[in-house]
Scaffold this motif. Structure first.
Motif, PDB file in Angstrom:
ATOM      1  N   ASP A 101       0.833  -1.206   0.000  1.00 29.96           N
ATOM      2  CA  ASP A 101       0.000   0.000   0.000  1.00 29.96           C
ATOM      3  C   ASP A 101       0.867   1.255   0.000  1.00 29.96           C
ATOM      4  O   ASP A 101       0.662   2.169  -0.778  1.00 29.96           O
ATOM      5  N   LYS A 102       1.839   1.280   0.915  1.00 30.81           N
ATOM      6  CA  LYS A 102       2.714   2.456   1.036  1.00 30.81           C
ATOM      7  C   LYS A 102       4.146   2.018   1.284  1.00 30.81           C
ATOM      8  O   LYS A 102       4.396   1.018   1.983  1.00 30.81           O
ATOM      9  N   LYS A 155       3.010   5.655  -4.365  1.00 28.34           N
ATOM     10  CA  LYS A 155       2.983   4.983  -3.063  1.00 28.34           C
ATOM     11  C   LYS A 155       4.123   5.404  -2.140  1.00 28.34           C
ATOM     12  O   LYS A 155       4.220   4.921  -1.017  1.00 28.34           O
ATOM     13  N   LEU A 176       1.360   9.021   6.795  1.00 31.00           N
ATOM     14  CA  LEU A 176       0.404   7.922   6.620  1.00 31.00           C
ATOM     15  C   LEU A 176      -1.019   8.406   6.871  1.00 31.00           C
ATOM     16  O   LEU A 176      -1.946   8.082   6.123  1.00 31.00           O
ATOM     17  N   SER A 179      -2.294  10.418   3.973  1.00 35.60           N
ATOM     18  CA  SER A 179      -2.614   9.684   2.735  1.00 35.60           C
ATOM     19  C   SER A 179      -3.898   8.853   2.898  1.00 35.60           C
ATOM     20  O   SER A 179      -4.725   8.808   1.982  1.00 35.60           O
ATOM     21  N   TYR A 182      -5.022   3.559   2.682  1.00 32.60           N
ATOM     22  CA  TYR A 182      -4.541   2.200   2.818  1.00 32.60           C
ATOM     23  C   TYR A 182      -5.642   1.333   3.373  1.00 32.60           C
ATOM     24  O   TYR A 182      -6.665   1.845   3.807  1.00 32.60           O
TER      25      TYR A 182
END
Ligand code: AMP
Length: 182
Positions: A101-102, A155, A176, A179, A182
Motif C-alpha cells: 500500500d505504502k 505509493k 500515513l 494519505s 490504505y
C-alpha cells in the motif's frame, strides 16, 4: 495496511518498524532476519546463505521470492504487515505486485549510516565494513530503482531519516494519516 520500509543499513528501518507495528497492531517482518535465521541451519542451504549474507551480496531473486512469499502466506500476515528489506530489487517488486500500500523511504546519507553502524554494540557477523559497503553499493544500483518504481505508482513516502528517532516516527505517522488510502 501493507507497508514497506526501504533504506540503507543503519537508516533506522527496524526501529521504526517496531514502533509502527506497535502503533498499528500489525506484524513486522524483516527479510534479513529470516535469512540470518535460516543461515544458522547446518545444511548446504544454511551454509550457502551464511556465505552470501556475510559477503554483503543479495540472495538471488528467485530464492528470495520463494522464501519470503511463502512466509507471507501465514495467517498472521493476512491483514497486513510491515516489511523491512523486501522487496529490494525491481524483479522482486514486480513479483510482489499488489502486496504494497505504502512505501516508506528512510533517507540517510551513506556517511551517516556508516557512523551509526560503527557505533552499534553487539556487532553482527555480517556487519564487516566490506559487507556493509557492498550492501550500500547494491542499494544504490538495485534498490534505488525500486524507490523510483513506487514513486511512479504514487505509493512513496520519503522521510529524512537523519532526524531523531521520535521525529522520524512523527513524520511517518503524519504522512500515513494524510494519505489515508490504505
Ligand atoms: P538486511 O538485514 O536487510 O540488511 O539483510 C541482510 C542480508 O540478507 C542481505 O545482505 C542479503 O544477503 C539478504 N537479504 C535480505 N533481504 C533480501 C532481499 N529482499 N533480497 C535479497 N537478499 C536479501
Amino acid at each position: 495496511m501493507k507497508l514497506v520500509l526501504i533504506g540503507i543499513q543503519g537508516a533506522g528501518k527496524s526501529t521504526q518498524g517496531g514502533f509502527l507495528a506497535e502503533k498499528y497492531k500489525i506484524p513486522y517482518l524483516s527479510s534479513g532476519h529470516i535469512f540470518r535465521e535460516m543461515a544458522k541451519e547446518k545444511t548446504q542451504m544454511g551454509r550457502w546463505l551464511k556465505e552470501t549474507i556475510n559477503s554483503g551480496a543479495l540472495v538471488p531473486d528467485d530464492k528470495t521470492l520463494e522464501i519470503i512469499l511463502t512466509y507471507l502466506e501465514k495467517p498472521e500476515y493476512a491483514k497486513g504487515y510491515i516489511l523491512d528489506g523486501f522487496p529490494r530489487t525491481v524483479v522482486q517488486a514486480d513479483a510482489f505486485n499488489g502486496g504494497v500500500d505504502k512505501v516508506i523511504f528512510l533517507e540517510v546519507s551513506d556517511k551517516e549510516a556508516l557512523w551509526r553502524i560503527a557505533g552499534r554494540e553487539g556487532e553482527r557477523q555480517d556487519e564487516t565494513l566490506q559487507a556493509i559497503k557492498k550492501r550500500i553499493a547494491l542499494f544504490h544500483s538495485l534498490t534505488q530503482p525500486v524507490i523510483d518504481f513506487y514513486a511512479q505508482e504514487g505509493k512513496l513516502i520519503t522521510v529524512n531519516g537523519e532526524l531523531n528517532i521520535t521525529e522520524v516516527f512523527k513524520e511517518i505517522v503524519g504522512a500515513l494519516e494524510k494519505s489515508k488510502n490504505y
